[in-house]
Each structure stands twice: as structure tokens, then as C-alpha cells.
Scaffold this active site. Structure first.
Site, PDB file in Angstrom:
ATOM      1  N   GLU A  82       0.812  -1.215   0.000  1.00 48.55           N
ATOM      2  CA  GLU A  82       0.000   0.000   0.000  1.00 48.55           C
ATOM      3  C   GLU A  82       0.846   1.266   0.000  1.00 48.55           C
ATOM      4  O   GLU A  82       0.576   2.209  -0.761  1.00 48.55           O
ATOM      5  CB  GLU A  82      -0.898  -0.021   1.237  1.00 48.55           C
ATOM      6  CG  GLU A  82      -1.698   1.244   1.459  1.00 48.55           C
ATOM      7  CD  GLU A  82      -2.298   1.296   2.847  1.00 48.55           C
ATOM      8  OE1 GLU A  82      -3.112   2.214   3.103  1.00 48.55           O
ATOM      9  OE2 GLU A  82      -1.946   0.447   3.693  1.00 48.55           O
ATOM     10  N   THR A 121       2.447  -7.945  -0.705  1.00 48.16           N
ATOM     11  CA  THR A 121       2.283  -7.863   0.741  1.00 48.16           C
ATOM     12  C   THR A 121       1.830  -9.204   1.273  1.00 48.16           C
ATOM     13  O   THR A 121       0.931  -9.823   0.695  1.00 48.16           O
ATOM     14  CB  THR A 121       1.273  -6.776   1.166  1.00 48.16           C
ATOM     15  OG1 THR A 121       0.982  -6.929   2.564  1.00 48.16           O
ATOM     16  CG2 THR A 121      -0.018  -6.857   0.383  1.00 48.16           C
ATOM     17  N   ILE A 122       2.433  -9.656   2.351  1.00 46.71           N
ATOM     18  CA  ILE A 122       2.001 -10.919   2.939  1.00 46.71           C
ATOM     19  C   ILE A 122       0.614 -10.772   3.559  1.00 46.71           C
ATOM     20  O   ILE A 122      -0.065 -11.762   3.805  1.00 46.71           O
ATOM     21  CB  ILE A 122       2.996 -11.449   3.992  1.00 46.71           C
ATOM     22  CG1 ILE A 122       3.052 -10.539   5.224  1.00 46.71           C
ATOM     23  CG2 ILE A 122       4.366 -11.683   3.386  1.00 46.71           C
ATOM     24  CD1 ILE A 122       3.802 -11.152   6.393  1.00 46.71           C
ATOM     25  N   ASP A 123       0.168  -9.528   3.799  1.00 47.42           N
ATOM     26  CA  ASP A 123      -1.125  -9.304   4.438  1.00 47.42           C
ATOM     27  C   ASP A 123      -2.306  -9.522   3.497  1.00 47.42           C
ATOM     28  O   ASP A 123      -3.448  -9.617   3.956  1.00 47.42           O
ATOM     29  CB  ASP A 123      -1.207  -7.883   5.004  1.00 47.42           C
ATOM     30  CG  ASP A 123      -0.273  -7.687   6.190  1.00 47.42           C
ATOM     31  OD1 ASP A 123      -0.044  -8.671   6.913  1.00 47.42           O
ATOM     32  OD2 ASP A 123       0.209  -6.561   6.385  1.00 47.42           O
ATOM     33  N   GLY A 172      -0.532  -8.920  10.712  1.00 45.40           N
ATOM     34  CA  GLY A 172      -1.834  -8.459  10.255  1.00 45.40           C
ATOM     35  C   GLY A 172      -2.208  -7.196  10.991  1.00 45.40           C
ATOM     36  O   GLY A 172      -2.829  -7.244  12.049  1.00 45.40           O
ATOM     37  N   ARG A 173      -1.806  -6.061  10.433  1.00 50.16           N
ATOM     38  CA  ARG A 173      -2.024  -4.766  11.090  1.00 50.16           C
ATOM     39  C   ARG A 173      -3.487  -4.356  11.035  1.00 50.16           C
ATOM     40  O   ARG A 173      -4.099  -4.019  12.049  1.00 50.16           O
ATOM     41  CB  ARG A 173      -1.151  -3.698  10.425  1.00 50.16           C
ATOM     42  CG  ARG A 173      -1.358  -2.279  10.951  1.00 50.16           C
ATOM     43  CD  ARG A 173      -0.467  -1.311  10.213  1.00 50.16           C
ATOM     44  NE  ARG A 173       0.940  -1.578  10.458  1.00 50.16           N
ATOM     45  CZ  ARG A 173       1.627  -1.099  11.489  1.00 50.16           C
ATOM     46  NH1 ARG A 173       1.036  -0.320  12.376  1.00 50.16           N
ATOM     47  NH2 ARG A 173       2.900  -1.385  11.635  1.00 50.16           N
ATOM     48  N   ARG A 223       0.959 -19.646  27.327  1.00 45.72           N
ATOM     49  CA  ARG A 223       2.237 -19.205  26.772  1.00 45.72           C
ATOM     50  C   ARG A 223       1.996 -18.559  25.411  1.00 45.72           C
ATOM     51  O   ARG A 223       0.988 -18.822  24.755  1.00 45.72           O
ATOM     52  CB  ARG A 223       3.215 -20.383  26.620  1.00 45.72           C
ATOM     53  CG  ARG A 223       3.652 -20.998  27.943  1.00 45.72           C
ATOM     54  CD  ARG A 223       4.606 -20.072  28.677  1.00 45.72           C
ATOM     55  NE  ARG A 223       5.123 -20.690  29.888  1.00 45.72           N
ATOM     56  CZ  ARG A 223       4.540 -20.624  31.083  1.00 45.72           C
ATOM     57  NH1 ARG A 223       3.392 -19.979  31.212  1.00 45.72           N
ATOM     58  NH2 ARG A 223       5.077 -21.206  32.124  1.00 45.72           N
ATOM     59  N   GLN A 226       7.499 -15.151   9.245  1.00 51.23           N
ATOM     60  CA  GLN A 226       6.461 -15.291   8.228  1.00 51.23           C
ATOM     61  C   GLN A 226       6.868 -14.667   6.898  1.00 51.23           C
ATOM     62  O   GLN A 226       6.300 -14.999   5.852  1.00 51.23           O
ATOM     63  CB  GLN A 226       5.169 -14.612   8.701  1.00 51.23           C
ATOM     64  CG  GLN A 226       4.559 -15.256   9.929  1.00 51.23           C
ATOM     65  CD  GLN A 226       3.630 -14.297  10.648  1.00 51.23           C
ATOM     66  OE1 GLN A 226       2.440 -14.285  10.417  1.00 51.23           O
ATOM     67  NE2 GLN A 226       4.187 -13.483  11.539  1.00 51.23           N
TER      68      GLN A 226
END
Length: 342
Positions: free
Chosen positions: A103, A126-128, A171-172, A266, A274
Site C-alpha cells: 500500500e 504484501t504478505i497481508d 496483520g495490522r 504461553r 512469516q
């Protein structure tokens, strides 16, 4: 014609496959020469360029990262940024520029092309998987595969100790990695940025899982937020595009689960693992096709466009349209995964 190439933003599996596709077809079929700008927009801003030819791209198809380097530099915020970029392109005798990025990187390309006449073609990375104009971005499939494998492995250690394991993935603003990997990995709870979560409900799902004598796996995207809270920040710093550094929601959630349920919890933060390593077969295929079609757009003089995947076809869309809004997880799609919660 001499074509410039740069890779901006976070590194991503498949970047080298794009570069290879662009150079191979551009040299072999069109007789073009190529210049690579180092470290994304920083290279174009500072004039740091390297020659690209067929020997330079030989053997890079399976390699992760990018041979050109990358950065989160925003040239539009730099002093005389546009003028410096235009001067450096002229100095390198570059006639057109292919910008490979997400983006932010493509947003700069849209501005340069639309407002300042710099001939740019965009390639979505983008991996997203959050660019709205394309069905998929390369890098996403690899990231999902890595996250899924991690979840598979964590099931066995969680059950050995009968403890909760919270897996934080990237993942923002969009929860595509969390949703796909969580569903594929058999997670018992999936939390995404698009849907604020109720901690009490998460704890209820966790306890339900324990009653069935299984240890729960909770997958949470780094941008996920509780109903009565906000995003968890790593620190208060921002990059040149104004983004804060996210990280910590997994650790926060694990402590809340342990405090409220009394069950040991945990956290595993997958982070940059990733984005690294060998791209999947799908990402190599998609990235290569994007590269081939990007150089076709250059040949056609179809600037201000981004190549995109629609079904199985590669199409061209205006870069400005592609970056106008994010592609987020549809509530109905997220609801499908809810069958397996708890």
C-alpha cells in the site's frame, strides 16, 4: 528503453521472482536494459542504482527477500523528494519505473505518476493480502504456510503440557493470515483486527476446549483489539509512512487468559519468520506472472497502472484505485470459522 526496478516496504517471499520475470522478458523479447534501485524509494531518492541483466537474476527464483534490498522510505516526506527522484531517474537514463510493493510503496508510485508525470507501473506485494484490487498478493501464501506449520507443531507441545498457546501472527489492519492459518491449523480461537474480541468469550472458549480434554490454540493477528481496549504497541515510534510498531497483543492476551481461567498460557510470536525464506510454488508462479505482465504494461506505455490477479487472469488497474482502500476480512467469511471456536 531503460527500465528502473525497485522493491519497497517489508521484504516478502517472491520479490526476486518478480524481478526475474521483468528482466528475462524485457531483455529477451523487447531488448530493454534495466537498472535496479537499491533499498526501495531510498535508492531512487539517493541515486543508488545497480545494473540488472539476465546473469544478475539467474538462480534467484527460489530465494526469499530481495536482491535489490528494501526500506520503508517515504520520498514524499523527504526534502525536495520528488525533484530528487526525477533528477536521479534522468541521470540513470531511466525511461520508466516498475515499483514492487504494498500500500505505501504503491501509494508513492500513484502520486508520482498521477501528479508529477513519472511513468510508473506497480506490482502488488504484501504478505497481508490487503490490497483491494487484486484477489491475491504474492507472499501471502508463503506466510500462511509458515504460520500453519507453526500451529501444527504447537498443537503437540500444548497437549503435552495441557496449556494454552497463543500464536501471534502478522496483520495490522487485515486478518487474512490469522484467518487462513488458524482455520488450516485447527485453531480453537481466531482473533482478527476487523472484529473486536471479548476477552471473557475467549476465556469461555478456552475452558470449553479443556473440558473436552484438549489444549487450546488461540491465533491472534497483531492488530486485533479487545472490545474495551486498543491496539498493543511495541513502542511509540513510527516509520516514515506514519505506522506504529505493533506487537504484544499475544503476550497481553495470554496473561489475561491465565489470570481469568487459572490455566497456564504461553505465547509464540511468529513475527518476521512469516516473511522470510523460500517462497511457495504458488507465490513463485504468481510473482513471475506479475513480472511478465508488468513489463508488458511498460511496453504498452500503460503507466499509472498496477497488475492484479482476477480469477486466473492478470489484469491492469489504476494504482490509485488499488491503494484507495484496504481489502479486509468479510464478517460472513469470519463467521464460517466460528464453527470451530471453543
Amino acid at each position: 528503453m531503460r527500465v528502473g526496478v525497485l522493491t519497497g516496504g517489508g521484504d516478502c517471499p517472491g520479490l526476486n521472482a518478480v524481478i526475474r520475470g521483468i528482466v528475462r522478458k524485457g531483455v529477451q523479447e523487447y531488448g530493454y536494459t534495466f537498472t535496479g534501485f537499491r533499498d526501495g524509494w531510498r535508492g531512487a531518492l539517493e541515486g543508488h542504482a545497480v545494473p540488472l541483466d539476465i546473469p544478475a537474476v539467474r538462480g534467484i527464483l527460489p530465494r526469499g527477500g530481495t536482491i535489490l534490498g528494501s526500506s520503508r522510505t517515504n520520498p514524499l516526506r523527504a526534502e525536495h523528494g520528488v525533484r530528487r527522484i526525477k533528477e536521479n531517474l534522468a541521470k540513470a537514463e531511466v525511461d520508466a519505473l516498475v515499483a514492487i510493493g504494498g500500500e505505501d510503496t504503491l501509494g508513492v508510485a500513484a502520486t508520482l505518476s498521477g501528479e508529477y508525470g513519472v511513468p510508473c507501473v506497480g506490482v502488488p506485494k504484501t504478505i497481508d493480502n490487503d490490497l483491494s484490487a487484486t484477489d491475491y498478493t504474492f507472499g501471502f501464501d508463503t506466510a500462511v504456510g509458515i504460520a500453519t506449520e507453526a500451529i501444527d507443531r504447537l498443537h503437540t507441545t500444548a497437549e503435552s503440557h495441557m496449556r494454552v498457546l497463543v500464536v501471534e501472527v502478522m496483520g495490522r489492519h487485515a486478518g487474512w493470515i490469522a484467518l487462513h492459518s488458524g482455520l488450516a491449523g485447527g485453531a480453537n480461537v481466531i482473533l482478527i483486527p476487523e472484529q473486536r474480541f471479548d476477552v471473557e468469550q475467549v476465556c469461555a472458549w478456552v475452558e470449553s476446549r479443556f473440558r473436552a480434554t484438549y489444549a487450546p490454540i488461540v491465533v491472534v493477528a497483531e492488530g486485533a483489539m479487545p472490545k474495551d481496549g486498543d491496539v498493543v504497541l511495541k513502542d511509540g515510534s513510527r516509520d516514515s509512512f506514519g505506522h506504529v510498531r505493533l506487537s504484544g497483543v499475544g503476550e497481553w492476551l495470554a496473561k489475561e487468559i491465565e489470570r481469568r481461567t487459572g490455566k497456564e498460557a504461553r505465547t509464540t510470536v511468529l513475527g518476521h519468520v512469516q516473511r522470510g525464506g523460500t517462497p511457495s510454488a504458488f507465490d513463485r508462479w504468481l510473482a513471475t506472472r506479475f513480472g511478465l505482465h508488468a513489463i508488458d504494461a511498460v511496453r504498452d506505455g500503460d503507466f499509472g497502472k498496477m497488475v492484479a490477479l482476477r480469477g486466473t487472469k492478470i489484469v491492469r488497474v489504476p494504482i490509485a484505485e488499488a491503494t484507495a482502500r484496504l481489502k479486509t476480512v468479510d464478517p460472513e467469511l469470519y463467521a464460517e470459522a466460528g464453527v470451530f471456536f471453543g
